[in-house]
Design an enzyme around this catalytic site. Structure first.
Site, mmCIF file in Angstrom:
data_model
loop_
_atom_site.group_PDB
_atom_site.id
_atom_site.type_symbol
_atom_site.label_atom_id
_atom_site.label_comp_id
_atom_site.label_asym_id
_atom_site.label_seq_id
_atom_site.Cartn_x
_atom_site.Cartn_y
_atom_site.Cartn_z
ATOM 1 N N CYS A 201 22.037 -5.482 -13.116
ATOM 2 C CA CYS A 201 21.515 -6.414 -13.727
ATOM 3 C C CYS A 201 22.236 -6.593 -15.064
ATOM 4 C CB CYS A 201 20.147 -6.567 -13.876
ATOM 5 S SG CYS A 201 19.193 -7.825 -14.903
ATOM 6 N N CYS B 208 19.577 -6.865 -17.922
ATOM 7 C CA CYS B 208 18.776 -5.379 -18.426
ATOM 8 C C CYS B 208 19.544 -4.515 -19.147
ATOM 9 C CB CYS B 208 18.788 -4.827 -16.814
ATOM 10 S SG CYS B 208 17.603 -5.918 -15.744
#
Length: 147
Positions: free
Chosen positions: A69, A72
């Site tokens: 991600c 993230c």
């Protein structure tokens, strides 16, 4: 009697009771002697997360994330900076949804990154999406004032 706060060691997961007034004095684990606060988030497996949540009497702020991600990964330094500010008033943890898919499903983590704030072992608030450090700190403190 001096008020104490129970926290789990970030290294060995042992339960430690620390005088609440001395949380900021660099307490160490009574078992392995590791610092109980490092100013960095603690990366945990599902099993360790459940133990820390059960033991910790501080509010617990968790970053649910995944290695694939992009947002993230972009938020990781901000979450680390937030840990340096929020500890020892809160414990900051990181849990990979890739490594703990059952936990992510149980908690209905439907997007990442997701921040979840727990108190007394229960989720009290959630925020999805990447945030800068200042907004992470402001959000956590608005939900659970610790000053």
């Amino acid at each position: 009697m001096t008020p104490t706060t129970q926290i789990a060691c970030p290294q060995c997961d042992a339960a430690n009771r620390v005088p609440t007034a001395r949380l900021g004095d660099g307490p160490r684990c009574g078992v392995c002697k590791a610092p109980l606060f490092t100013g960095k988030p603690v990366a945990l497996s599902e099993l360790r997360f459940r133990r820390h949540l059960r033991i910790c009497e501080l509010p617990v702020l968790v970053d649910f994330w995944a290695s694939w991600c992009g947002p993230c990964r972009a938020m990781a330094p901000a979450f680390e900076a937030a840990a340096a500010t929020l500890e020892p008033r809160m414990r900051l943890l990181k849990v990979s949804t890739e490594e703990a898919p059952g936990l992510a499903a149980e908690l209905a983590i439907s997007s990442i990154p997701t921040l979840a704030l727990f108190a007394a072992g229960r989720e009290i608030a959630r925020q999805a999406g990447a945030l800068p450090a200042g907004r992470i700190i402001a959000w956590a403190e608005s939900v659970f004032p610790t000053k």
